[in-house]
Design an enzyme around this catalytic site. Sequence first.
Site, PDB file in Angstrom:
ATOM      1  N   ARG A 189       0.833  -1.210   0.000  1.00 18.41           N
ATOM      2  CA  ARG A 189       0.000   0.000   0.000  1.00 18.41           C
ATOM      3  C   ARG A 189       0.863   1.254   0.000  1.00 18.41           C
ATOM      4  O   ARG A 189       1.060   1.887  -1.023  1.00 18.41           O
ATOM      5  CB  ARG A 189      -0.956  -0.023   1.212  1.00 18.41           C
ATOM      6  N   HIS A 215       6.025   5.316  12.220  1.00 16.32           N
ATOM      7  CA  HIS A 215       6.144   5.161  10.769  1.00 16.32           C
ATOM      8  C   HIS A 215       7.192   6.175  10.312  1.00 16.32           C
ATOM      9  O   HIS A 215       6.900   7.340  10.076  1.00 16.32           O
ATOM     10  CB  HIS A 215       4.787   5.449  10.115  1.00 16.32           C
ATOM     11  N   HIS A 271      10.297   7.712   7.963  1.00 13.79           N
ATOM     12  CA  HIS A 271      10.886   7.782   6.625  1.00 13.79           C
ATOM     13  C   HIS A 271      12.380   8.083   6.762  1.00 13.79           C
ATOM     14  O   HIS A 271      12.803   8.765   7.701  1.00 13.79           O
ATOM     15  CB  HIS A 271      10.208   8.861   5.793  1.00 13.79           C
ATOM     16  N   CYS A 279       5.172   9.343  -0.059  1.00 13.98           N
ATOM     17  CA  CYS A 279       3.837   9.928  -0.187  1.00 13.98           C
ATOM     18  C   CYS A 279       3.790  10.792  -1.444  1.00 13.98           C
ATOM     19  O   CYS A 279       4.597  11.713  -1.586  1.00 13.98           O
ATOM     20  CB  CYS A 279       3.474  10.767   1.032  1.00 13.98           C
ATOM     21  N   ASN A 337      10.687   5.390   2.519  1.00 12.75           N
ATOM     22  CA  ASN A 337      10.181   4.550   3.596  1.00 12.75           C
ATOM     23  C   ASN A 337      11.316   3.733   4.201  1.00 12.75           C
ATOM     24  O   ASN A 337      12.239   3.316   3.488  1.00 12.75           O
ATOM     25  CB  ASN A 337       9.117   3.577   3.067  1.00 12.75           C
TER      26      ASN A 337
END
Length: 315
Positions: free
Chosen positions: A29, A220, A222, A253, A262
């Site tokens: 995703r 999360h 990066h 993103c 990521n």
Amino acid sequence: MSALELGLPAPMPELGLPERVTIWEMSPRDGLQSEKNLISPATKIELIQRLATTGLPVVEAGSFVRPDRVPQMAGSEDVLRGVADVQVRKPVLVPNLKGLERAVDAGAAEIAVFLSVTESFANANLSTDRATSEARAKEVVTAARAAGMPVRGYLSMVFGDPWEGPVAIDEVVGLATRMREWGVGEISLGDTIGVATPGLVKATLDALTPEIPVAELGLHMHDTYGQALANVYAGLQSGVSIFDASTAGVGGCPFAKSATGNLATEDLVWMLTGLGIGTGVDLRALLDISQWLGAALDRPITSRVATALVGKETQ
């Protein structure tokens, strides 16, 4: 043969850190959503099937957003139906009640909602203001919880915004607390543009944990500025045991400036293994998938561990 020769660091446990963590695999995703090469539903299905063999407990399967906004997420219904028999948790991202209806029809058992801490990114990513996006997310959470579905919440721009600059920690606490009141069971704190540093991560968690148990918080991170693993370590020191990552380091993103990078799942597993922290993930199997995914996307992988170990094997 030593652990290092097998592709694993020698574990050296550190007191005070979690004994085990849960990795949320994001590549199908969040990893694919900003890739320029479109990937077919069949390839996405194969990716999820491969990832499920590594021991990863959670693989985010797709996003029920408008395909004209995020073309890579087209066909999420087909993907979710195609992995119905894959024995891992397969949450999907849902932006509104229509998306929730589509997800339920495709067999979703759990969902996630997404909100921005900042006004600028709410407009860039969700095409609406913060208040409207919060109202929509609350509707989704309420309906999903009424149907008995677990809900995860993603907060973006937690540590900095490319338009607004530094983000006030009390804004993060306020939005996270509201989401929990709606019924969100777990909140992932997103460093959307990768500007966080360990001190800011700790300060944010220190402000959040009096309101939300640390067991309900994830990170999360990066790696845009090379800080992702340092920030994970800061999270571990604060008791966080849930981390998002993307195999081969794919993704970012599409609606945020400089939101590349990521954290690669392989790099995360390597560090956690070295700290003696259990993940249940087979690193060697993950490395094979990393190479396969890079080929499928026709681009180099960004995982340092994959680059080092695969390069060693070809020497």
